[in-house]
Design an enzyme around this catalytic site. Structure first.
Site, PDB file in Angstrom:
ATOM      1  CG  HIS A  72      -1.984   0.999   1.228  1.00 26.97           C
ATOM      2  ND1 HIS A  72      -1.871   2.215   1.831  1.00 26.97           N
ATOM      3  CD2 HIS A  72      -3.222   0.968   0.679  1.00 26.97           C
ATOM      4  CE1 HIS A  72      -2.996   2.892   1.699  1.00 26.97           C
ATOM      5  NE2 HIS A  72      -3.829   2.152   0.999  1.00 26.97           N
ATOM      6  CB  VAL A  78       0.952   5.805   2.637  1.00 25.53           C
ATOM      7  CG1 VAL A  78      -0.097   5.256   1.698  1.00 25.53           C
ATOM      8  CG2 VAL A  78       0.334   6.679   3.704  1.00 25.53           C
ATOM      9  N   GLY A  81      -5.176   4.359   6.052  1.00 24.75           N
ATOM     10  CA  GLY A  81      -5.870   5.122   7.085  1.00 24.75           C
ATOM     11  C   GLY A  81      -6.781   4.263   7.945  1.00 24.75           C
ATOM     12  CB  CYS A  82      -8.965   1.360   7.177  1.00 26.54           C
ATOM     13  SG  CYS A  82      -7.862   0.273   6.266  1.00 26.54           S
ATOM     14  CG  ASP A  86      -8.962  -2.043  13.492  1.00 30.72           C
ATOM     15  OD1 ASP A  86     -10.198  -2.219  13.458  1.00 30.72           O
ATOM     16  OD2 ASP A  86      -8.170  -2.861  13.997  1.00 30.72           O
TER      17      ASP A  86
END
Length: 173
Positions: A72, A78, A81-82, A86
């Site tokens: 990713h 990076v 964002g999830c 989490d």
């Protein structure tokens, strides 16, 4: 020392939690690596934070070889964002387990989320902070909190109204 009397937890403790042994069988668990998104809980309390209702501060040491950087994105690594979101849910659930609320944890939602930066391989330390706003206890327990993710001291994610519950029956979820 009883879990409730502890104010910090090391990596080995977090792994024990992931195996269901920290808060007892059938109670809140953290995910195991690679989904465990922090290396230690530096501080946890029941009456601190922005609202005086409890807080959790956790840290993750960032290394360029972390699993998500490989996929990713290729050539532009990076942290998704999830995963940061989490991690904040994980900490809210951990707080409920630490308070002694029985049952299995589940993320229930988030009111708002804002990204102003990202977690890249050049970051050294991610600090997650969760400030509990409210804990509801009935036949289940739900916590509502606000949280931040900071990279090397700079806040880059802000989440409001993180909601996590612990339930003793799947019928309650």
């Amino acid at each position: 020392m009883p879990v409730k009397d502890r104010s910090s937890f090391g990596y080995e403790d977090l792994i024990e939690c992931g195996h269901g042994r920290l808060f007892g069988e059938g109670n809140a668990q953290l995910p195991l690596p690679p989904m465990l998104m922090f290396d230690r809980i530096a501080r946890i309390d029941a009456d601190g934070g922005a609202n005086g209702k409890g807080s959790v501060v956790a840290e993750q040491d960032i290394r360029p070889d972390l699993w998500f950087y490989k996929c990713h994105f290729e050539g532009d690594p990076v942290m998704p964002g999830c995963l940061g979101l989490d991690a904040l849910w994980q900490l809210v659930g951990f707080h409920l387990g630490w308070l002694g609320a029985p049952g299995r944890g589940r993320a229930l939602g988030v009111g708002g989320l804002k990204f102003t930066g990202q977690v890249t391989p050049d970051v050294r330390l991610v600090t997650y902070t969760v400030d509990i706003k409210r804990v509801l206890r009935r036949g289940f327990a739900i916590a509502i909190a606000d949280g931040t993710l900071a990279t090397d001291g700079k806040v880059v994610y802000e989440a409001t109204d993180l909601r996590v519950g612990v339930f003793t029956s799947t019928d309650d979820m």
